[in-house]
Design a protein around this motif. Structure first.
Motif, PDB file in Angstrom:
ATOM      1  N   THR A   1      51.498 -22.986 -18.453  1.00 49.94           N
ATOM      2  CA  THR A   1      50.037 -22.872 -18.434  1.00 49.94           C
ATOM      3  C   THR A   1      49.549 -22.537 -17.031  1.00 49.94           C
ATOM      4  N   ILE A   2      50.093 -23.228 -16.038  1.00 47.80           N
ATOM      5  CA  ILE A   2      49.707 -22.949 -14.643  1.00 47.80           C
ATOM      6  C   ILE A   2      50.176 -21.549 -14.261  1.00 47.80           C
TER       7      ILE A   2
ATOM      8  N   PHE B   1      51.829 -22.678  -6.336  1.00 45.37           N
ATOM      9  CA  PHE B   1      52.845 -21.693  -6.701  1.00 45.37           C
ATOM     10  C   PHE B   1      54.101 -22.394  -7.206  1.00 45.37           C
ATOM     11  N   LEU B   2      54.484 -23.481  -6.558  1.00 47.28           N
ATOM     12  CA  LEU B   2      55.658 -24.230  -7.006  1.00 47.28           C
ATOM     13  C   LEU B   2      55.423 -24.831  -8.394  1.00 47.28           C
ATOM     14  N   ALA B   3      54.249 -25.381  -8.615  1.00 49.01           N
ATOM     15  CA  ALA B   3      53.921 -25.940  -9.929  1.00 49.01           C
ATOM     16  C   ALA B   3      53.955 -24.854 -10.999  1.00 49.01           C
ATOM     17  N   ALA B   4      53.555 -23.645 -10.635  1.00 46.23           N
ATOM     18  CA  ALA B   4      53.550 -22.535 -11.586  1.00 46.23           C
ATOM     19  C   ALA B   4      54.969 -22.170 -12.032  1.00 46.23           C
ATOM     20  N   THR B   5      55.957 -22.480 -11.217  1.00 43.74           N
ATOM     21  CA  THR B   5      57.334 -22.186 -11.622  1.00 43.74           C
ATOM     22  C   THR B   5      57.832 -23.170 -12.667  1.00 43.74           C
ATOM     23  N   ARG B   6      57.131 -24.306 -12.818  1.00 44.68           N
ATOM     24  CA  ARG B   6      57.569 -25.353 -13.746  1.00 44.68           C
ATOM     25  C   ARG B   6      56.664 -25.512 -14.960  1.00 44.68           C
ATOM     26  N   ASP B   7      55.515 -24.854 -14.960  1.00 39.72           N
ATOM     27  CA  ASP B   7      54.537 -25.074 -16.029  1.00 39.72           C
ATOM     28  C   ASP B   7      53.980 -23.732 -16.492  1.00 39.72           C
TER      29      ASP B   7
END
Length: 173
Positions: A107-108, A99-105
């Motif tokens: 595509t994710i 979820f944290l990665a999705a805030t920065r990417d």
């Protein structure tokens, strides 16, 4: 297990253990029992591998929740079963990191958004079977609550199904 599967498995383990940013090609290859060059043979980049592994694990978990709901005889039983399944620490760190990665990417974010939309659709269909009013919006709120619980458990492991189900059950009324 194929080399690609070993890499994906190693990635999910390492994301959960070390955090997204601490997974390197070398560490990942070592965990999977392959040389570092093999990582880039099977995947365009380390971030692409991490994203595929994490989103795949999320998709598998959501699929499992649909199975849990399908066997529940009432909305309360469904809530109990879903939240009890989430009481397990397995995957907690992986989902938080994803979820944290999705805030920065982007595509994710899009991939995670698709998985969550799929979960909400299935949840809405299940709720409609029990004549829950406005099943689409109810599903959106319940899914957001489940997501929030996953994130909050990283800070408060005592946040369990026993304390949450009675509150969420009121949403279903």
């Amino acid at each position: 297990m194929t080399v690609r599967e070993r890499l994906l498995t190693a990635a999910t383990e390492l994301i959960a253990e070390r955090g997204w940013g601490a997974v390197s090609t070398r560490v990942l290859a070592e965990r999977a029992g392959v040389g570092p060059g093999v990582v880039h043979y099977h995947f365009a980049s380390l971030p692409a591998l991490l994203a595929e592994a994490a989103v795949g694990a999320l998709r598998t978990a959501v699929s499992g929740l649909r199975d849990v709901l399908a066997s529940a005889a009432t909305p309360r039983a469904g809530l109990d079963a879903v939240l009890a399944a989430l009481d397990s620490p397995d995957g907690q760190e992986l989902f938080t990191e994803t979820f944290l990665a999705a805030t920065r990417d982007d595509t994710i974010r899009a991939a995670v958004g698709e998985v969550l939309a799929e979960f909400r659709r299935g949840l809405a269909e299940w709720l409609a079977g029990f004549d829950v009013p406005d099943p689409e919006r109810t599903a959106a709120v319940l899914a957001a609550a489940v997501d929030g619980l996953l994130l909050h458990r990283a800070l408060d492991p005592g946040l369990s199904a026993a304390g949450v189900v009675p509150v969420l059950e009121r949403v279903l009324r």
